[in-house]
Every structure is written in structure tokens, then in C-alpha cells.
Enzyme design. Structure first.
Site, PDB file in Angstrom:
ATOM      1  N   HIS A   1       0.860  -1.187   0.000  1.00 53.29           N
ATOM      2  CA  HIS A   1       0.000   0.000   0.000  1.00 53.29           C
ATOM      3  C   HIS A   1       0.897   1.238   0.000  1.00 53.29           C
ATOM      4  O   HIS A   1       2.139   1.107  -0.035  1.00 53.29           O
ATOM      5  CB  HIS A   1      -0.963  -0.028   1.194  1.00 53.29           C
ATOM      6  CG  HIS A   1      -0.280  -0.282   2.515  1.00 53.29           C
ATOM      7  ND1 HIS A   1       0.640   0.578   3.057  1.00 53.29           N
ATOM      8  CD2 HIS A   1      -0.358  -1.323   3.382  1.00 53.29           C
ATOM      9  CE1 HIS A   1       1.070   0.114   4.205  1.00 53.29           C
ATOM     10  NE2 HIS A   1       0.501  -1.053   4.424  1.00 53.29           N
TER      11      HIS A   1
ATOM     12  N   HIS B   1       4.023   1.285   2.247  1.00 46.11           N
ATOM     13  CA  HIS B   1       5.207   0.606   1.692  1.00 46.11           C
ATOM     14  C   HIS B   1       5.822   1.449   0.576  1.00 46.11           C
ATOM     15  O   HIS B   1       7.053   1.571   0.475  1.00 46.11           O
ATOM     16  CB  HIS B   1       4.836  -0.741   1.065  1.00 46.11           C
ATOM     17  CG  HIS B   1       4.259  -1.740   2.010  1.00 46.11           C
ATOM     18  ND1 HIS B   1       2.931  -2.115   1.973  1.00 46.11           N
ATOM     19  CD2 HIS B   1       4.834  -2.451   3.005  1.00 46.11           C
ATOM     20  CE1 HIS B   1       2.721  -3.017   2.899  1.00 46.11           C
ATOM     21  NE2 HIS B   1       3.845  -3.249   3.540  1.00 46.11           N
TER      22      HIS B   1
ATOM     23  N   GLN C   1       9.120  -2.515  16.185  1.00 48.61           N
ATOM     24  CA  GLN C   1       9.920  -3.324  15.250  1.00 48.61           C
ATOM     25  C   GLN C   1      11.149  -2.522  14.783  1.00 48.61           C
ATOM     26  O   GLN C   1      12.266  -3.034  14.743  1.00 48.61           O
ATOM     27  CB  GLN C   1       9.056  -3.718  14.058  1.00 48.61           C
ATOM     28  CG  GLN C   1       9.835  -4.265  12.880  1.00 48.61           C
ATOM     29  CD  GLN C   1       8.940  -4.790  11.762  1.00 48.61           C
ATOM     30  OE1 GLN C   1       8.405  -5.859  11.870  1.00 48.61           O
ATOM     31  NE2 GLN C   1       8.782  -4.034  10.689  1.00 48.61           N
TER      32      GLN C   1
END
Ligand code: PAF
Length: 281
Positions: A34, A37, A153
Site C-alpha cells: 500500500h 510501503h 519493530q
């Protein structure tokens, strides 16, 4: 643009690009791309001479009962999007290429991984660290690009790069939001129309927290209580956690001070969504 699932072939292509003096930019993804990204891809393209995107739905980072099997996969669409951006190479390995039958080595970060999402997704960051280490070893990029939406992350991977002495830059780029301000995620497609309306309360609650801090509120519990009230006014929302933490070590902050992260995970219906905001007090 080359699409390959072969580690040997990918290594050869990258070696050639390096011999030509090109810097290697790498965007690891699980596909179903999407605009979030694509913002990473565009930045990599701007900053590097040769850009690789990996598409691999990593089984090791999904827990039992999570959405590994039904995670959206759409290589044709992803390929088209990446071709339009002039990407050089897509690495699209099969599961048994990354994890052969006798696979037995895992990479675990030992401090940040147990906080925030780690309290609820046991083994998730071990799976992420393992696959990203493997990808870094295969591709050996100069820069790797990650989104702030998965802030935890990103900081864990920064730690991985520094503790394991990888020679690459980790770039963390801002969250991309839809017109209605929902943070873009491949999982948004699971939401019904009504659930999507409820999901908007995630970002509204983060904005509410920010405005309370700007008005001088310094008690984290008060802020979290106000956020909870807002989110729970939506019938289909169930809060997993809301935390106000130090942006580096992710430790809880009882009192608001300095630059901090407000992060949350909320189930809207059966879909688990995360979002966050960085605020300076
Ligand atoms: O953020 C993701 O999409 C994944 O966790 C990553 C970094 C591609 C590893 O599988």
C-alpha cells in the site's frame, strides 16, 4: 525489473550492481503493498542506485491462531506497483527457501522485544529478527527502510543492526494515513465499514493525548484513561494496550517528560490494529 526467489541468483545480481558502484537500498515487506510501503520504496529509490524489495510472508513471526494463512497475498498487483517505481529487483522466496526442513537458528533481541506488542505476541519479534537477519545476510544492503507504524519493530531492528555489527543504515519513515486518518496497514482490508469507523478512534485518541500533553497534563494514567474512554465509546473496539513510553528503551513513563511515544494496539472486531504518535512535552 527482475523477480526471483533464488538466493544464489539474487546474490549474483546484487554483486554485479555493487561492482558497478551502486548503493543498495532494501525494503523488506510481506507484500500486499500500500502507499505506506510505497513511501519507503520511493525514498529508497531516491537515495540508492539499486533497490530491492523482498516480499515474504514470514511464518516465523505469526503466533498460533494469528492470520498467517489468510494474510493477503497479491504478487501480480505488487509487481505492477514496483515496476511503476522502477525497482530493480524483487526477492520473492518460498517458505522452504528461507526455512528448509531442518532449520534451527533463531535471532532474539533481549530487552525491547518483551515490551508493548511483545507482551501479547510471544515470539513475534524473534521471528522478525530472524527473517530480517537472514535477509540482511542475503542482500547486504547499504540502507534498509522501515515504517514508524511498526515503531517497536524499527527500534528492535536498529538494535539488531548495532549489536550484530551489520554495516548498514536503518531508515525509519513517517506513518502514512488514509484520507480518514486511519494508519495504512495491509490488515485494514479485514475491516467492515462499521469497524472502519470505529478504527478511526485510534488516531483520534492519539491526537487527544497529544492535545492533553500540550495543555500541560503530565500524568500518564490520566491521559491513558481519557484515550480508553474515547476508544471504548466505539462498540466494536477492544483495547489490548495503550502505553506511554520512552522512545528509546520503551520503558513506561508515569510522568510525561521529554520526547515520548504513545503506542496502542486495539482489536476492532477480529482485526488487530496498531498505531502510535511521537510527542515532545
Ligand atoms: O514489517 C513487516 O512487514 C515485516 O515484519 C518484515 C519487516 C518485512 C519482516 O517480515
Amino acid at each position: 525489473m527482475i523477480v526471483s526467489g533464488s538466493i544464489d541468483k539474487v546474490r549474483k545480481i546484487i554483486k554485479k550492481a555493487k561492482q558497478q558502484g551502486k548503493t543498495i537500498g532494501f525494503v523488506p515487506t510481506m507484500g500486499s503493498l500500500h502507499c505506506g510501503h510505497m513511501s519507503l520504496v520511493k525514498r529508497a529509490k531516491k537515495e540508492c542506485g539499486f533497490v530491492i524489495v523482498s516480499i515474504f510472508v514470514n511464518p516465523a513471526q505469526f503466533g498460533p491462531g494469528e492470520d498467517f494463512k489468510c494474510y493477503p497475498r497479491n504478487l501480480d498487483k505488487d509487481e505492477n506497483l514496483l515496476r511503476q517505481e522502477g525497482i530493480d529487483l524483487i526477492f520473492y522466496p518460498k517458505d522452504d527457501v528461507m526455512y528448509p526442513r531442518d532449520y534451527s537458528v533463531y535471532v532474539e533481541e533481549g530487552q525491547l522485544s518483551s515490551k508493548l506488542c511483545g507482551q501479547f505476541r510471544s515470539g513475534h519479534f524473534k521471528g522478525v529478527c530472524t527473517v530480517v537477519t537472514k535477509l540482511f545476510n542475503i542482500i547486504v544492503p547499504d540502507s534498509a527502510y522501515f515504517g514508524q507504524k511498526d515503531y517497536q519493530q524499527a527500534v528492535i531492528l536498529k538494535r539488531l543492526v548495532s549489536d550484530l555489527n551489520f554495516s548498514l543504515k536503518v531508515r525509519i519513515l513517517p506513518i502514512i494515513r488514509d484520507k480518514d486518518k486511519l494508519a495504512l496497514s495491509s490488515r485494514n482490508r479485514y475491516l467492515s465499514e462499521i469497524e472502519r469507523q470505529s478504527a478511526l478512534s485510534l488516531y483520534s485518541s492519539l491526537l487527544l493525548a497529544k492535545s492533553l500533553i500540550k495543555k500541560g497534563q503530565r500524568d500518564s494514567n490520566e491521559i491513558i484513561a481519557a484515550m480508553k474512554k474515547l476508544i471504548l465509546s466505539k462498540k466494536t473496539a477492544k483495547i489490548e494496550y495503550i502505553k506511554i513510553v520512552d522512545i528509546q528503551n520503551l520503558n513506561n513513563l508515569d510522568k510525561i517528560k521529554g520526547k515520548l511515544l504513545i503506542a496502542l494496539a486495539v482489536y476492532v472486531g477480529r482485526t488487530r490494529l496498531i498505531d502510535n504518535i511521537i510527542v515532545s512535552a
